[in-house]
Design a protein around this motif. Sequence first.
Motif, PDB file in Angstrom:
ATOM      1  N   TYR A  85     -23.735 -63.324 -25.526  1.00  0.00           N
ATOM      2  CA  TYR A  85     -22.552 -63.557 -26.366  1.00  0.00           C
ATOM      3  C   TYR A  85     -22.914 -64.124 -27.721  1.00  0.00           C
ATOM      4  CZ  TYR A  85     -22.396 -68.685 -25.976  1.00  0.00           C
ATOM      5  OH  TYR A  85     -22.663 -70.025 -26.099  1.00  0.00           O
ATOM      6  N   ARG A  86     -24.054 -64.812 -27.808  1.00  0.00           N
ATOM      7  CA  ARG A  86     -24.465 -65.383 -29.099  1.00  0.00           C
ATOM      8  C   ARG A  86     -24.798 -64.285 -30.113  1.00  0.00           C
ATOM      9  NH1 ARG A  86     -25.095 -70.805 -28.970  1.00  0.00           N
ATOM     10  NH2 ARG A  86     -25.321 -71.799 -26.917  1.00  0.00           N
ATOM     11  N   LEU A  87     -25.276 -63.161 -29.627  1.00  0.00           N
ATOM     12  CA  LEU A  87     -25.529 -62.037 -30.538  1.00  0.00           C
ATOM     13  C   LEU A  87     -24.215 -61.501 -31.082  1.00  0.00           C
ATOM     14  CD1 LEU A  87     -28.326 -60.053 -28.630  1.00  0.00           C
ATOM     15  CD2 LEU A  87     -28.591 -61.472 -30.679  1.00  0.00           C
ATOM     16  N   ALA A  88     -23.175 -61.498 -30.259  1.00  0.00           N
ATOM     17  CA  ALA A  88     -21.856 -61.082 -30.738  1.00  0.00           C
ATOM     18  C   ALA A  88     -21.348 -62.036 -31.804  1.00  0.00           C
ATOM     19  CB  ALA A  88     -20.872 -61.005 -29.575  1.00  0.00           C
ATOM     20  N   LEU A  89     -21.543 -63.341 -31.582  1.00  0.00           N
ATOM     21  CA  LEU A  89     -21.138 -64.334 -32.584  1.00  0.00           C
ATOM     22  C   LEU A  89     -21.914 -64.142 -33.882  1.00  0.00           C
ATOM     23  CD1 LEU A  89     -20.927 -67.546 -30.330  1.00  0.00           C
ATOM     24  CD2 LEU A  89     -19.038 -66.172 -31.217  1.00  0.00           C
ATOM     25  N   ALA A  90     -23.224 -63.864 -33.762  1.00  0.00           N
ATOM     26  CA  ALA A  90     -24.045 -63.650 -34.953  1.00  0.00           C
ATOM     27  C   ALA A  90     -23.600 -62.406 -35.712  1.00  0.00           C
ATOM     28  CB  ALA A  90     -25.516 -63.528 -34.551  1.00  0.00           C
ATOM     29  N   ALA A  91     -23.217 -61.364 -34.980  1.00  0.00           N
ATOM     30  CA  ALA A  91     -22.762 -60.126 -35.619  1.00  0.00           C
ATOM     31  C   ALA A  91     -21.461 -60.366 -36.386  1.00  0.00           C
ATOM     32  CB  ALA A  91     -22.568 -59.035 -34.574  1.00  0.00           C
ATOM     33  N   ILE A  92     -20.559 -61.132 -35.789  1.00  0.00           N
ATOM     34  CA  ILE A  92     -19.304 -61.455 -36.478  1.00  0.00           C
ATOM     35  C   ILE A  92     -19.600 -62.249 -37.743  1.00  0.00           C
ATOM     36  CG2 ILE A  92     -17.157 -62.781 -36.310  1.00  0.00           C
ATOM     37  CD1 ILE A  92     -17.183 -62.101 -33.281  1.00  0.00           C
ATOM     38  N   GLU A  93     -20.488 -63.221 -37.628  1.00  0.00           N
ATOM     39  CA  GLU A  93     -20.851 -64.034 -38.787  1.00  0.00           C
ATOM     40  C   GLU A  93     -21.526 -63.199 -39.869  1.00  0.00           C
ATOM     41  OE1 GLU A  93     -20.770 -67.287 -41.101  1.00  0.00           O
ATOM     42  OE2 GLU A  93     -19.881 -67.113 -39.100  1.00  0.00           O
ATOM     43  N   ALA A  94     -22.224 -62.137 -39.453  1.00  0.00           N
ATOM     44  CA  ALA A  94     -22.909 -61.257 -40.406  1.00  0.00           C
ATOM     45  C   ALA A  94     -21.947 -60.354 -41.163  1.00  0.00           C
ATOM     46  CB  ALA A  94     -23.954 -60.409 -39.677  1.00  0.00           C
TER      47      ALA A  94
END
Length: 352
Positions: free
Chosen positions: A85-94
Motif C-alpha cells: 500500500y505504501r507504493l500506492a501512497l507514493a504514486a498518489i504523492e507523485a
Amino acid sequence: MQRRKSRPVRLGSVTVGGGAPVSVQSMTNTDTRDVAATRAQIKRLVKAGCEIVRVAVPDWEAARALPEIKKGLSVPLVADVHFNYRLALAAIEAGVDGLRINPGNIGGRDKVAAVVEAAAQKRVPIRIGVNAGSLEKDLLRDGITPEAMVESALRHVAMLEEMGFFDIKISLKASDVPLMAAAYRMLADKVDYPLHIGVTEAGTAFAGSVKSAVGIGILLWEGIGDTVRVSLTGDPVQEVRVAYEILKTLGLRRRGAELISCPTCGRTQIDLIKIAGEVEERLAELDRPLKVAVMGCVVNGPGEARHADVGIAGGKGEGLIFRKGQVIRKVPENLLVEELMKEIDNLVNGGN
C-alpha cells in the motif's frame, strides 16, 4: 445501441463513464524504472491515439520514477500497484491521475483506508481490478465463475464505499470470453460505476486481437463498457490500433482510416495483398477519419471505391483511382500506392 448509464469519473483530462465517448487505454511494457524508455513508449502510444496510459509500479525505484515520467504528459497516467500500500501512497504523492489496485491484496483494512484517504484528498480515482486468475480462495468453492468474480468486485466496492469513497471504476478481466462477458453483464445490473472492459492475457497479436474483438465487441454492442484495453503480447501500440478498429466497427468512435479491401479471388489481376498491406502500413498514423477502399477487380471494386472517400479499383496490371465517387485517373499497378497516397494527402490537407 443503447449504452448503459454510468456515473462519470474524471481521470485527469479524460472523463470515463457518464455518457462520455468510450476511451482507449493501454499499458507500457517497458521497465518503469527506465524513465527514458517509458516516456518514449508513452509518446508512441499517444501518437497512436491512446487516451489513458497505465504503468506498473512494482517497487520503490519505479515509484520514484513516476514524477519524471508524468512531467509534461498530455494524457492521464495510472499507476498499477499490488501487494504494497505504501507504493500506492507514493504514486498518489507523485501526481498520478489514477490508481489500479486490488484492495484485497495490498494489506488490511487500515492500509486500504490510508490509500483511500490519500486518493480522496488528491481526487485520484481508483480502479478495482478483479482478475479471474487471482480470486479470493473462499470464492472458489464452485470454481472460477462469473458469480465469484462479481462477488469479489462487490466486496471491494463495499469496502471503499464504507470509507466514503465513490470515485471508482471496475474491471472484471478473464482470458475466457464467455466467463468475462457473463461477469460484466451481471455486474452491470448491480452498480452504476463505469466499467473498464477487456479480455486479459488475450494472447499474441493475431489470436489476441480476435479474442478481444469478440469479447469487447459483444459487451460494447450490448451497451456495456466505458473504457477499453486490448491486452496483447507484444508492442502496446498495436493494442491501441486494435481497440480503435473495434470501436470504429461498432460505430462508437471514428479515428484514423478505415481500410476496406477485398479478400482476392481468381479475378484479381494486380498484387492486391501487397498493395493493401503497403496502404495499411502507411495509413497507420493517420488520425483523421477516412474511408479508403483497395479493391481488386471490376465486380465489386468500382462500387466499393465510389462509396469510400478515396480508393482503388484494380484491372489487369493497372487500376482506377477514385475520390469521392469520381474516377480521377487510371495508373499502372506499380504506381497505385503512391498515387493513392497523393490523393489521401490532398484530401487530408485540403488540396485539389
